[in-house]
Design an enzyme around this catalytic site. Structure first.
Site, PDB file in Angstrom:
ATOM      1  N   ASP A  50      -3.722 -11.441   3.127  1.00  0.00           N
ATOM      2  CA  ASP A  50      -4.556 -10.527   3.906  1.00  0.00           C
ATOM      3  C   ASP A  50      -5.104 -11.189   5.169  1.00  0.00           C
ATOM      4  O   ASP A  50      -5.840 -12.180   5.093  1.00  0.00           O
ATOM      5  CB  ASP A  50      -5.716 -10.024   3.041  1.00  0.00           C
ATOM      6  N   LYS A  61      -7.582  -6.894  -5.819  1.00  0.00           N
ATOM      7  CA  LYS A  61      -8.086  -7.003  -4.449  1.00  0.00           C
ATOM      8  C   LYS A  61      -9.277  -7.969  -4.411  1.00  0.00           C
ATOM      9  O   LYS A  61      -9.695  -8.518  -5.426  1.00  0.00           O
ATOM     10  CB  LYS A  61      -8.495  -5.611  -3.942  1.00  0.00           C
ATOM     11  N   ARG A 100       1.577  28.452  11.488  1.00  0.00           N
ATOM     12  CA  ARG A 100       0.756  27.262  11.683  1.00  0.00           C
ATOM     13  C   ARG A 100       0.835  26.310  10.486  1.00  0.00           C
ATOM     14  O   ARG A 100       0.882  25.090  10.664  1.00  0.00           O
ATOM     15  CB  ARG A 100      -0.696  27.665  11.962  1.00  0.00           C
ATOM     16  N   LYS A 113      -3.826   4.373   2.152  1.00  0.00           N
ATOM     17  CA  LYS A 113      -4.692   4.977   3.168  1.00  0.00           C
ATOM     18  C   LYS A 113      -4.060   6.284   3.648  1.00  0.00           C
ATOM     19  O   LYS A 113      -3.547   6.403   4.756  1.00  0.00           O
ATOM     20  CB  LYS A 113      -4.904   4.000   4.324  1.00  0.00           C
ATOM     21  N   GLU A 116      -4.322 -10.078  -4.061  1.00  0.00           N
ATOM     22  CA  GLU A 116      -4.610 -10.294  -2.649  1.00  0.00           C
ATOM     23  C   GLU A 116      -5.364 -11.604  -2.483  1.00  0.00           C
ATOM     24  O   GLU A 116      -6.337 -11.869  -3.212  1.00  0.00           O
ATOM     25  CB  GLU A 116      -5.451  -9.134  -2.120  1.00  0.00           C
TER      26      GLU A 116
END
Length: 282
Positions: free
Chosen positions: A221, A170, A103, A138, A200
Site C-alpha cells: 500500500d 487491512k 434515460r 470502491k 496489506e
C-alpha cells in the site's frame, strides 16, 4: 473481449428499481402528454465518442420492461470497441415506452461503458509488462455487479467481489490484532484450505512477517517505486504482490515495471468519466 453475462435476476431487479425511481407515481407525464398512445417509432443508440461498450443487458432490459413487444437489434457486444457515430443498437416499439426507458438505458450504458473505456486505458498503459489491472470495492452501492462487469469488459482482472470470497487483512485488522504476523496466523487458523489469505502492508519490513506467516498475497500500500522493486526482490516469487495507492494513468506504467503482479485501481469505478451515448430517432 468476451464478457460474462450477469445473473438475470440482478439485471431485472436493478432495472425495475431504476425505472420506478425515475417515473415516480405518475409515469412519464411528458410522453403521456405529447405522444399519441399507439404511435410507434424507431430509434438508434449511437456512440458519441470512441471507446469500449458495456451495459447492453440492462439497457435492453429497460426497453423490454417498458415495451415487452419492442424489437431490439443489438449491433455490437459488450467489450467491443466502437467509433464515434457508430450505432450500438436499434429499437422499434411504442414511442411512449421507448422514451420512458431512454434515460435509464442511457444511464446504464454511459456508466458502464465509461468504466470499460477507462479500464481499457489502464490495461493498454501496462501492455507487455504482464501486470494485471484489477478493481477494488470502491463501487456504487447496489451497482457493484454492473460496475465490475464493466471492468471485465475493459480487460481488467477480477479482484475479490465482496467481503465473503477471500480474506484480505487491512491496516485496521493488523492494528487490532497487534501485527502482521499475528493477523495472518489467526486468519490461516480460521480459513479453510480453499480460502486465500491476503494481507496489506505499508512498510517493507512487514513483508517477511506476511510471507513467513503463510499469506498467499501481499498488498503493498502506497509504496514508493524503489520499495516496490525491493519488495519484488525480497519476495522472490513466493507470493502474489499487488500494488495499490497513488495509481493513475501517469504512474501506472512505472509501477508495473517494478515487477509486481497486480495493480489495483480504485479509480476504475469511483472516477471513471461517463461515456457519451445518445438515442436518436431513425
Amino acid at each position: 473481449m468476451p464478457v460474462s453475462p450477469l445473473p438475470r435476476h440482478i439485471v431485472t431487479e436493478a432495472v425495475t428499481r431504476a425505472l420506478a425511481e425515475d417515473q415516480g407515481g405518475r409515469g412519464d407525464v411528458t410522453s403521456l402528454a405529447c405522444i399519441p398512445e399507439n404511435q410507434e417509432e424507431k430509434f438508434y443508440f449511437v456512440a458519441r465518442q470512441a471507446g469500449v461498450i458495456c451495459g447492453l443487458e440492462p439497457a435492453v432490459e429497460a426497453v423490454w420492461q417498458m415495451d415487452p413487444d419492442a424489437l431490439v437489434n443489438v449491433q455490437v457486444r459488450d467489450g467491443a470497441e466502437v467509433k464515434a457515430g457508430e450505432v450500438i443498437a436499434a429499437v422499434n416499439g411504442q414511442a411512449r415506452a421507448l422514451l420512458a426507458a431512454e434515460r435509464i438505458a442511457l444511464n446504464f450504458l454511459g456508466r458502464m461503458s465509461g468504466i470499460a473505456s477507462f479500464t481499457r486505458q489502464y490495461v493498454e498503459a501496462v501492455a507487455g509488462t504482464g501486470v494485471r489491472i484489477a478493481h477494488t470495492r470502491k463501487t456504487t452501492p447496489g451497482l457493484r455487479a454492473f460496475e465490475l462487469q464493466a471492468v471485465q469488459a475493459g480487460g481488467g482482472a477480477l479482484h475479490r467481489y465482496g467481503l465473503d470470497d477471500a480474506i484480505l487483512i487491512k491496516d485496521n485488522h493488523v492494528a487490532v490484532c497487534g501485527g502482521v504476523r499475528q493477523a495472518v496466523e489467526a486468519a490461516k487458523a480460521h480459513a479453510g484450505h480453499m480460502t486465500r489469505v491476503a494481507v496489506e502492508v505499508d512498510r517493507l519490513d512487514q513483508l517477511d512477517d506476511a510471507i513467513g506467516a503463510g499469506a498467499e498475497s501481499v498488498l503493498l500500500d502506497n509504496f514508493t517505486l524503489d520499495d516496490l522493486k525491493a519488495a519484488v526482490a525480497q519476495a522472490r516469487g513466493r507470493v502474489t504482490l499487488e500494488a495499490s495507492g497513488g495509481v493513475d494513468l501517469t504512474t501506472v506504467r512505472s509501477i508495473a515495471e517494478t515487477g509486481v503482479d497486480v495493480i489495483s485501481v480504485g479509480a476504475l469505478t469511483h472516477s471513471a468519466p461517463n461515456f457519451d451515448i445518445g438515442l436518436d430517432e431513425a
